[in-house]
Design an enzyme around this catalytic site. Structure first.
Site, PDB file in Angstrom:
ATOM      1  N   ARG A 190       0.822  -1.222   0.000  1.00 53.78           N
ATOM      2  CA  ARG A 190       0.000   0.000   0.000  1.00 53.78           C
ATOM      3  C   ARG A 190       0.850   1.264   0.000  1.00 53.78           C
ATOM      4  NH1 ARG A 190      -3.366  -1.857   4.713  1.00 53.78           N
ATOM      5  NH2 ARG A 190      -2.218  -3.780   4.402  1.00 53.78           N
ATOM      6  N   GLU A 227       5.108 -10.283  15.012  1.00 51.57           N
ATOM      7  CA  GLU A 227       4.562 -10.833  16.257  1.00 51.57           C
ATOM      8  C   GLU A 227       4.859 -12.333  16.317  1.00 51.57           C
ATOM      9  OE1 GLU A 227       0.542  -9.652  16.564  1.00 51.57           O
ATOM     10  OE2 GLU A 227       0.295 -10.535  18.562  1.00 51.57           O
TER      11      GLU A 227
HETATM   12  P1  AMP Z   1       4.150  -2.170  11.589  1.00 46.53           P
HETATM   13  O1  AMP Z   1       5.401  -2.714  10.974  1.00 46.53           O
HETATM   14  O2  AMP Z   1       3.724  -2.883  12.807  1.00 46.53           O
HETATM   15  O3  AMP Z   1       4.238  -0.666  11.807  1.00 46.53           O
HETATM   16  O4  AMP Z   1       2.968  -2.432  10.554  1.00 46.53           O
HETATM   17  C1  AMP Z   1       2.780  -1.636   9.481  1.00 46.53           C
HETATM   18  C2  AMP Z   1       2.382  -2.420   8.256  1.00 46.53           C
HETATM   19  O5  AMP Z   1       1.363  -3.357   8.528  1.00 46.53           O
HETATM   20  C3  AMP Z   1       1.850  -1.461   7.211  1.00 46.53           C
HETATM   21  O6  AMP Z   1       2.413  -1.789   5.960  1.00 46.53           O
HETATM   22  C4  AMP Z   1       0.360  -1.668   7.241  1.00 46.53           C
HETATM   23  O7  AMP Z   1      -0.131  -1.712   5.926  1.00 46.53           O
HETATM   24  C5  AMP Z   1       0.113  -2.969   7.956  1.00 46.53           C
HETATM   25  N1  AMP Z   1      -0.841  -2.840   9.096  1.00 46.53           N
HETATM   26  C6  AMP Z   1      -0.564  -3.020  10.412  1.00 46.53           C
HETATM   27  N2  AMP Z   1      -1.655  -2.844  11.182  1.00 46.53           N
HETATM   28  C7  AMP Z   1      -2.660  -2.517  10.344  1.00 46.53           C
HETATM   29  C8  AMP Z   1      -4.042  -2.150  10.521  1.00 46.53           C
HETATM   30  N3  AMP Z   1      -4.616  -2.113  11.736  1.00 46.53           N
HETATM   31  N4  AMP Z   1      -4.774  -1.853   9.422  1.00 46.53           N
HETATM   32  C9  AMP Z   1      -4.215  -1.885   8.199  1.00 46.53           C
HETATM   33  N5  AMP Z   1      -2.935  -2.207   7.972  1.00 46.53           N
HETATM   34  C10 AMP Z   1      -2.147  -2.513   9.014  1.00 46.53           C
END
Ligand code: AMP
Length: 309
Positions: A190, A227
């Site tokens: 995205r 996770e």
């Molecule tokens: P992080 O590495 O934990 O910051 O996760 C970010 C990535 O996971 C991004 O590329 C988001 O597209 C996806 N992501 C994580 N949580 C969500 C959420 N609640 N809704 C949509 N996409 C998420």
């Protein structure tokens, strides 16, 4: 091409004006508006003048009209705080009157003058800044997707509304000054949607950061913890290097793990990270802290404080 430019701190609409006699126009603008004008390029061979003009916060490019790229005479508008004062100043500077200010009480009153280069300027009162588009109604929270307890931020309503999507790209361009970065790195998948759109809006090169095995050329890879288990991102080795300032872009910041990995990739190639930019930030998760601890500045357009909000 739009010909609206601004003076005195009002927002600019267009960065490019093609005029008859950019040199005259430059001097005229400088004197009329008290602008700081700076010539950045002159191509004597082609007899084309390019000039960079800074007016308030706005940057305007002036270029001489060329064959096949004609000037649009009479369609250049400058917003000035006081139409009467600007009109009289223009006449003092030797401009010809095209239309004197009329209709005293009309908030949209304007006047026309023609400078010595033959360019016609319409001086108008500034319109109120439209309120920024609220992007929140275009983000749909889908509960328990992809797992129970997760509130998934669905951006497809935003993508489906061209005006909102465009406003989102404008807001991304405003959130971090495009002068502070040379390249935009978007994270699969995205981050590609917003990153490619921002690259077109700002004229910057776009770098895709991809899941393993997708990029065909020589790559660097970093693994990062999820996770449960690990994931990895890859970058083409020739996509950036020492001296490049890279903006990282993704749709959403959660724990920050993905963007931390992206920053490592960019650093491994010798480039620096200007900032990490997101459409959405989950403020109840530690992503911002984790990135800032690593020295990465964080910007987001919309913050959410709970899974359901
Ligand atoms: P992080 O590495 O934990 O910051 O996760 C970010 C990535 O996971 C991004 O590329 C988001 O597209 C996806 N992501 C994580 N949580 C969500 C959420 N609640 N809704 C949509 N996409 C998420």
């Amino acid at each position: 091409m739009s010909h609206n430019i601004t003076a005195g701190g009002y927002p600019t609409v267009s960065p490019y004006l093609t005029v008859n006699g950019a040199g005259h126009t430059l001097v005229f603008l400088e004197k009329l508006l008290g602008a700081t004008a700076r010539l950045v390029h002159r191509d004597d061979h082609a007899r084309v003048l390019h000039a960079e003009v800074v007016i308030g916060d706005s940057l305007v490019m002036l270029a001489d009209a060329q064959p096949g790229w004609p000037a649009r005479e009479g369609h250049i508008h400058v917003y000035v705080p006081d139409v009467d004062a600007a009109y009289h100043r223009a006449l003092e500077l030797g401009a010809d009157s095209v239309q004197a200010p009329v209709k005293k009480d009309d908030p949209d009153r304007r006047a026309g003058v023609r400078d010595s280069g033959g360019t016609t300027w319409w001086l108008a009162t500034p319109q109120e800044d439209p309120a920024p588009v609220d992007l929140r109604p275009f983000i749909r929270t889908v509960m328990d997707f992809p797992r129970p307890g997760i509130g998934f931020k669905d951006i497809t309503p935003l993508l489906a509304d061209a005006a909102a999507f465009s406003a989102c790209v404008d807001q991304l361009a405003d959130a971090v000054s495009p002068e502070s970065y040379d390249r935009i790195a978007g994270i699969e998948s995205r981050g590609f949607l917003f990153g490619a759109a921002l690259a077109l809006r700002t004229g910057k090169p776009f770098i895709p950061l991809r899941k393993p095995g997708k990029l065909p050329w020589a790559c660097r890879r970093v693994e990062y913890a999820l996770e449960y288990g690990t994931d990895a991102l890859e970058i083409h080795e020739d996509s950036c290097g020492p001296g490049d300032r890279v903006l990282l872009l993704d749709d959403l910041l959660a724990t920050g793990g993905t963007v931390k990995a992206a920053a490592r990739l960019v650093h491994e190639l010798g480039a620096s990270v200007t900032a990490a930019l997101f459409v959405i930030e989950l403020g109840f998760l530690p992503g911002r802290k984790a990135l800032e601890k690593d020295g990465v500045a964080v910007h987001s357009l919309l913050a959410y404080n709970g899974e359901e909000s």
